[in-house]
Design a protein around this motif. Structure first.
Motif, PDB file in Angstrom:
ATOM      1  N   ILE A 235      63.730 -38.574 -18.971  1.00  0.00           N
ATOM      2  CA  ILE A 235      64.288 -37.731 -17.903  1.00  0.00           C
ATOM      3  C   ILE A 235      65.649 -37.205 -18.327  1.00  0.00           C
ATOM      4  CG2 ILE A 235      65.175 -37.744 -15.539  1.00  0.00           C
ATOM      5  CD1 ILE A 235      63.054 -39.817 -14.844  1.00  0.00           C
ATOM      6  N   PHE A 236      66.457 -38.069 -18.939  1.00  0.00           N
ATOM      7  CA  PHE A 236      67.809 -37.703 -19.375  1.00  0.00           C
ATOM      8  C   PHE A 236      67.770 -36.658 -20.496  1.00  0.00           C
ATOM      9  CE2 PHE A 236      71.751 -38.393 -21.773  1.00  0.00           C
ATOM     10  CZ  PHE A 236      72.676 -38.435 -20.747  1.00  0.00           C
ATOM     11  N   GLN A 237      66.822 -36.814 -21.442  1.00  0.00           N
ATOM     12  CA  GLN A 237      66.774 -35.955 -22.627  1.00  0.00           C
ATOM     13  C   GLN A 237      66.143 -34.595 -22.362  1.00  0.00           C
ATOM     14  OE1 GLN A 237      64.661 -38.432 -25.417  1.00  0.00           O
ATOM     15  NE2 GLN A 237      66.419 -39.790 -25.778  1.00  0.00           N
ATOM     16  N   THR A 238      65.304 -34.477 -21.322  1.00  0.00           N
ATOM     17  CA  THR A 238      64.575 -33.223 -21.081  1.00  0.00           C
ATOM     18  C   THR A 238      65.146 -32.400 -19.942  1.00  0.00           C
ATOM     19  OG1 THR A 238      63.005 -34.420 -19.639  1.00  0.00           O
ATOM     20  CG2 THR A 238      62.431 -34.176 -21.970  1.00  0.00           C
ATOM     21  N   LYS A 243      62.091 -28.934 -10.631  1.00  0.00           N
ATOM     22  CA  LYS A 243      61.377 -29.569  -9.531  1.00  0.00           C
ATOM     23  C   LYS A 243      61.153 -31.048  -9.853  1.00  0.00           C
ATOM     24  CE  LYS A 243      58.749 -25.395  -8.280  1.00  0.00           C
ATOM     25  NZ  LYS A 243      57.387 -24.828  -8.105  1.00  0.00           N
ATOM     26  N   ILE A 244      61.091 -31.852  -8.823  1.00  0.00           N
ATOM     27  CA  ILE A 244      60.803 -33.275  -9.018  1.00  0.00           C
ATOM     28  C   ILE A 244      59.435 -33.466  -9.664  1.00  0.00           C
ATOM     29  CG2 ILE A 244      60.412 -35.475  -7.823  1.00  0.00           C
ATOM     30  CD1 ILE A 244      63.300 -34.747  -7.881  1.00  0.00           C
ATOM     31  N   ASP A 245      58.476 -32.607  -9.290  1.00  0.00           N
ATOM     32  CA  ASP A 245      57.114 -32.737  -9.809  1.00  0.00           C
ATOM     33  C   ASP A 245      57.044 -32.539 -11.322  1.00  0.00           C
ATOM     34  OD1 ASP A 245      56.257 -33.241  -7.287  1.00  0.00           O
ATOM     35  OD2 ASP A 245      55.459 -31.237  -6.891  1.00  0.00           O
ATOM     36  N   GLU A 246      58.054 -31.889 -11.925  1.00  0.00           N
ATOM     37  CA  GLU A 246      58.056 -31.686 -13.371  1.00  0.00           C
ATOM     38  C   GLU A 246      58.064 -33.014 -14.131  1.00  0.00           C
ATOM     39  OE1 GLU A 246      61.260 -29.242 -14.583  1.00  0.00           O
ATOM     40  OE2 GLU A 246      60.492 -27.420 -13.641  1.00  0.00           O
ATOM     41  N   LEU A 247      58.529 -34.081 -13.470  1.00  0.00           N
ATOM     42  CA  LEU A 247      58.602 -35.386 -14.127  1.00  0.00           C
ATOM     43  C   LEU A 247      57.219 -35.927 -14.487  1.00  0.00           C
ATOM     44  CD1 LEU A 247      61.381 -37.146 -12.006  1.00  0.00           C
ATOM     45  CD2 LEU A 247      61.621 -35.771 -14.079  1.00  0.00           C
ATOM     46  N   LEU A 248      56.180 -35.407 -13.807  1.00  0.00           N
ATOM     47  CA  LEU A 248      54.819 -35.866 -14.096  1.00  0.00           C
ATOM     48  C   LEU A 248      54.387 -35.509 -15.507  1.00  0.00           C
ATOM     49  CD1 LEU A 248      53.094 -34.967 -10.706  1.00  0.00           C
ATOM     50  CD2 LEU A 248      53.580 -37.257 -11.580  1.00  0.00           C
ATOM     51  N   ALA A 249      55.079 -34.546 -16.130  1.00  0.00           N
ATOM     52  CA  ALA A 249      54.733 -34.135 -17.489  1.00  0.00           C
ATOM     53  C   ALA A 249      55.289 -35.104 -18.533  1.00  0.00           C
ATOM     54  CB  ALA A 249      55.249 -32.724 -17.765  1.00  0.00           C
ATOM     55  N   LEU A 250      56.150 -36.008 -18.122  1.00  0.00           N
ATOM     56  CA  LEU A 250      56.750 -36.950 -19.058  1.00  0.00           C
ATOM     57  C   LEU A 250      55.821 -38.125 -19.328  1.00  0.00           C
ATOM     58  CD1 LEU A 250      60.386 -37.070 -17.632  1.00  0.00           C
ATOM     59  CD2 LEU A 250      59.472 -35.611 -19.440  1.00  0.00           C
ATOM     60  N   LYS A 251      55.841 -38.595 -20.551  1.00  0.00           N
ATOM     61  CA  LYS A 251      55.017 -39.732 -20.936  1.00  0.00           C
ATOM     62  C   LYS A 251      55.453 -40.981 -20.182  1.00  0.00           C
ATOM     63  CE  LYS A 251      53.396 -42.297 -24.991  1.00  0.00           C
ATOM     64  NZ  LYS A 251      53.500 -42.453 -26.468  1.00  0.00           N
ATOM     65  N   LYS A 256      51.568 -42.421  -9.228  1.00  0.00           N
ATOM     66  CA  LYS A 256      51.917 -43.645  -8.504  1.00  0.00           C
ATOM     67  C   LYS A 256      53.385 -44.003  -8.706  1.00  0.00           C
ATOM     68  CE  LYS A 256      47.334 -45.815  -8.452  1.00  0.00           C
ATOM     69  NZ  LYS A 256      46.549 -47.003  -8.847  1.00  0.00           N
ATOM     70  N   LEU A 257      53.856 -43.893  -9.956  1.00  0.00           N
ATOM     71  CA  LEU A 257      55.247 -44.227 -10.250  1.00  0.00           C
ATOM     72  C   LEU A 257      56.190 -43.238  -9.571  1.00  0.00           C
ATOM     73  CD1 LEU A 257      57.451 -45.800 -11.665  1.00  0.00           C
ATOM     74  CD2 LEU A 257      57.031 -44.469 -13.749  1.00  0.00           C
ATOM     75  N   LEU A 258      55.841 -41.941  -9.624  1.00  0.00           N
ATOM     76  CA  LEU A 258      56.699 -40.929  -9.003  1.00  0.00           C
ATOM     77  C   LEU A 258      56.798 -41.150  -7.500  1.00  0.00           C
ATOM     78  CD1 LEU A 258      58.405 -38.427  -9.296  1.00  0.00           C
ATOM     79  CD2 LEU A 258      56.344 -37.030  -9.085  1.00  0.00           C
TER      80      LEU A 258
END
Length: 267
Positions: A235-238, A243-251, A256-258
């Motif tokens: 999250i810090f590096q990208t 949008k918050i939903d963009e975090l779903l693209a991270l490995k 569930k975690l989001l």
């Protein structure tokens, strides 16, 4: 004590370039400003954790090892090669150096896994002078008044400075692109209990303060309850994230975690 200085010249070409920098000291606060911090590395080379540090040195810095007194510092996000951070401005706590004549140097330093390494620096030409303040004492036995013009040398305390701290242990004082305000108000007074106040809803339960995924330091992201450290680093590096939903693209970040942490984060 009100002191300001600007340096508009570009730094010599190195891994990083500090361009158009300046500082303004007002009492126990200092405002650092940089027009542009540039990474001259290749596009695929992402830096380690970075620190901006303002130092008082006995002579102008010429590179390599040094000894002096640390005046102010703040962490900033890792920087990808051929990228830059524009219009940086930080209002930070300022520790005045001990009495004497000093030369002020602004450094950008990078964590290499074991210590911080100086990657670029700017020397400010005008000497910074601090006058000794006499200490007056009175003996109750013979009524003799003594005046001591000496001072304690605290420079040795800087030998165990930030080099002994991993990046996750360094607390970021202010976010990137913080509004530059040389006349900013002094720090807020702590609550009488010594604990930070929390918002409370009508039911009487404390409401957790949300962490900004775009502005928080790495240590703040890693401290989010339920968020794995590896995901926090991604999250810090990208960032920045739109949008918050963009975090779903991270490995490592699934629905569930989001859902589990979404009440603890914000843009």
């Amino acid at each position: 004590m009100n002191v300001s200085h600007l340096c508009n010249t570009e730094s010599p070409v190195s891994d990083f370039s500090i361009q158009g920098s300046g500082y303004c000291i007002q009492e126990d606060r200092v405002t650092l400003s940089i027009e542009q911090l540039l990474s001259n590395r290749s596009a695929d080379n992402i830096s380690g954790s970075l620190m901006l540090e303002l130092w008082a040195l006995p002579t102008q810095y010429l590179g390599g090892g040094f000894g002096g007194e640390l005046l102010a510092y703040t962490s900033i996000a890792p920087l990808s090669g051929q990228c830059y951070l524009p219009n940086l401005c930080f209002n930070l706590p300022f520790t005045s150096p001990t009495p004497g004549q000093w030369y002020i140097t602004l450094m950008v330093r990078e964590w290499d896994g074991s210590q911080y390494i100086t990657r670029d620096y700017v020397n400010y030409e005008n000497p910074f002078c601090v006058e000794a303040k006499p200490v007056v004492s009175r003996s109750t036995s013979d009524n003799v008044i003594s005046v001591d013009f000496g001072h304690v040398d605290h420079s040795a305390n800087n030998q165990n400075r930030l080099d002994s701290l991993a990046p996750s242990q360094v607390v970021k004082d202010s976010p990137l692109n913080h509004e530059c305000d040389a006349e900013s108000a002094p720090p807020k007074k702590a609550a009488k209990s010594g604990k930070r106040a929390s918002k409370v809803n009508p039911s009487g339960k404390a409401i957790a303060k949300k962490v900004s995924i775009n502005k928080a330091s790495l240590s703040e992201l890693e401290a989010i309850k339920g968020l794995p450290v590896k995901v926090a680093k991604l999250i810090f590096q990208t960032r920045p994230h739109k949008k918050i939903d963009e975090l779903l693209a991270l490995k490592g970040m699934g629905p569930k975690l989001l859902k589990k942490i979404e009440h603890l984060i914000k843009l």
